[in-house]
Design a protein around this motif. Structure first.
Motif, PDB file in Angstrom:
ATOM      1  N   THR A 121       0.776  -0.937   0.348  1.00 56.52           N
ATOM      2  CA  THR A 121       0.086   0.142  -0.126  1.00 56.52           C
ATOM      3  C   THR A 121       0.922   1.228  -0.019  1.00 56.52           C
ATOM      4  OG1 THR A 121      -1.594  -1.118   1.198  1.00 56.52           O
ATOM      5  CG2 THR A 121      -1.936   1.098   1.230  1.00 56.52           C
ATOM      6  N   THR A 145       0.642   5.344   0.184  1.00 54.96           N
ATOM      7  CA  THR A 145      -0.334   6.499   0.234  1.00 54.96           C
ATOM      8  C   THR A 145       0.644   7.970   0.301  1.00 54.96           C
ATOM      9  OG1 THR A 145      -0.069   6.566   2.726  1.00 54.96           O
ATOM     10  CG2 THR A 145      -1.884   5.432   1.781  1.00 54.96           C
ATOM     11  N   GLY A 146      -0.042   8.896  -0.121  1.00 56.58           N
ATOM     12  CA  GLY A 146       0.752  10.154  -0.234  1.00 56.58           C
ATOM     13  C   GLY A 146       1.143  10.346  -1.547  1.00 56.58           C
ATOM     14  N   GLU A 158       3.827  10.024  -4.540  1.00 60.25           N
ATOM     15  CA  GLU A 158       5.004   9.473  -5.034  1.00 60.25           C
ATOM     16  C   GLU A 158       5.691  10.491  -5.700  1.00 60.25           C
ATOM     17  OE1 GLU A 158       5.183   5.343  -6.039  1.00 60.25           O
ATOM     18  OE2 GLU A 158       2.922   5.297  -5.973  1.00 60.25           O
ATOM     19  N   GLU A 161       3.653  -1.122   4.008  1.00 60.65           N
ATOM     20  CA  GLU A 161       2.969   0.170   3.866  1.00 60.65           C
ATOM     21  C   GLU A 161       3.975   1.559   3.596  1.00 60.65           C
ATOM     22  OE1 GLU A 161      -0.443   3.207   5.861  1.00 60.65           O
ATOM     23  OE2 GLU A 161       0.425   1.541   7.145  1.00 60.65           O
ATOM     24  N   VAL A 167       4.312   5.501   3.185  1.00 62.31           N
ATOM     25  CA  VAL A 167       3.463   6.563   3.275  1.00 62.31           C
ATOM     26  C   VAL A 167       4.460   8.082   3.057  1.00 62.31           C
ATOM     27  CG1 VAL A 167       2.195   8.090   5.149  1.00 62.31           C
ATOM     28  CG2 VAL A 167       2.019   5.762   5.226  1.00 62.31           C
TER      29      VAL A 167
END
Length: 379
Positions: A271, A273-274, A276, A310, A312
């Motif tokens: 996963t 998020t944010g 890239e 993950e 982030v």
């Protein structure tokens, strides 16, 4: 420590001011009977000297005006100039020569005027005024000498600190060079050994296929893993030898790393998020190595348990988290082996934080926070 030093300095300044005040009052009492105004002017003009370090210009002004008022009111001897001399000295030592010259000139002019009016004898008045002028010049010169001496002491102390810092930097640089040499030797040795493993695996696969036998999956896995290890070792060795960042050794290969983990039997999900974006090379490599080592630990110690990765992307921090659902339980002791130790060294070198511990619901969690603006170097 610094507070104790400041307190001692304040006490010393207060003691000197009291001593000067006592000396001037004793001279005043010996010369005549000072009234209340004289005592007040002398007390103000001398005791205020205790604050010369914190308000030098105000102290110089108050001392000069108070003692000049005392001269006008009581017509004392030359000793009345002593507090003003002390104030001029401290002003010169503090780099305020113009203020000292102005205060000395004002006091001498007032003193000369009072003497001329009180005793018309010009020769004695001029001699006493010239004597005081010499004392004021001495006060200014000694203040400048004291200032230069203090500057010399500070410069000497700074040079000693710089020399100590240079010695520490030299020691760190030599230690880094030695670690670099060991790393190069280690990588050369490992590259040779793994190349032999890859060669032997390739020969075994070739012979099996030549005989028409089924190639064992483990043999194919050895061949693939050794080839990948060879590529990584060569890339890392090239970085060590040229100090140039090798592209393609970071999170751009996270999908490839995840696919290899799935091939090894780990049920894995990734996963992100944010937003890239391109990361600093040292952060990029460190994040990749942390994920790689965490997955290796899952395969070794967590029986290929289900795992989540993950990533982030924050404004200032990249957070990397790898959680597995292995047999680890809350409260289990964590023994930091080579893998966790290496992770910690990488993260600390970048100024980040690493947490590796059993999860509250079971399993194990590795969480790293890496600053996106670093001055460190990955280990």
């Amino acid at each position: 420590m610094q507070g104790d030093i400041d307190r001692r300095i304040r006490l010393l300044d207060a003691a000197l001011a009291v001593a000067i005040g006592a000396a001037v009052l004793a001279a005043a009492c010996a010369a005549s009977r000072p009234d209340a105004l004289d005592l007040l002017l002398v007390a103000v003009g001398t005791l205020v000297l205790a604050g010369h370090r914190w308000a030098p210009r105000a102290v110089l002004a108050v001392t000069t005006v108070a003692m000049l008022g005392y001269v006008v009111h009581a017509h004392p001897g030359s000793w009345a100039a002593f507090p003003v001399l002390a104030a001029v000295h401290t002003a010169a030592r503090g780099g305020r020569r113009a203020w000292g010259v102005a205060a000395g000139t004002l006091f001498l002019a007032g003193y000369f005027t009072v003497l001329i009016v009180a005793a018309p004898g010009a020769q004695d008045t001029v001699e006493r005024t010239l004597l005081l002028l010499g004392w004021f010049l001495c006060a200014g010169v000694t203040g400048l000498i004291d200032k230069n001496w203090q500057a010399y002491l500070r410069q000497t102390e700074q040079r000693a600190l710089d020399a100590e810092r240079n010695r520490e930097e030299t020691a760190l640089r030599r230690a880094g060079e030695e670690r670099l040499r060991i790393a190069r030797e280690l990588h050369d040795s490992l590259t040779h050994s793994i190349s032999i493993v890859k060669l032997q695996a390739g020969v075994a696969v070739h012979l099996a296929r030549k005989r028409g036998s089924e190639v064992e999956p483990a043999l194919l896995a050895i061949q693939e893993a050794s080839g990948e290890a060879m590529r990584e070792l060569r890339a890392t060795l090239e970085v060590l030898r040229t100090d140039v960042v090798e592209p393609g050794t970071g999170l751009d290969r996270i999908d490839e790393l995840a696919e290899r983990a799935r091939t090894a039997g780990i049920e894995l999900s990734v996963t992100v998020t944010g937003v890239e974006r391109t990361l600093p090379s040292d952060v990029d490599r460190a994040a990749y190595r942390i994920v790689q080592e965490a997955l290796t630990n899952v395969a070794r110690h967590a029986d290929r348990a289900r795992t989540t990765i993950e990533l982030v992307y924050g404004e200032r921090v990249l957070t990397v988290r790898v959680d597995d659902q292995g047999p680890g339980a809350p409260g289990d002791a964590v023994t930091a082996g080579t893998g966790l130790t290496g992770m910690g060294e990488r993260v600390r070198a970048l100024g980040g934080t690493l947490t590796a511990a059993p999860r509250p619901g079971g399993g194990f969690s590795v969480r790293a926070e890496l600053p996106l603006q670093t001055s460190g170097t990955t280990v």
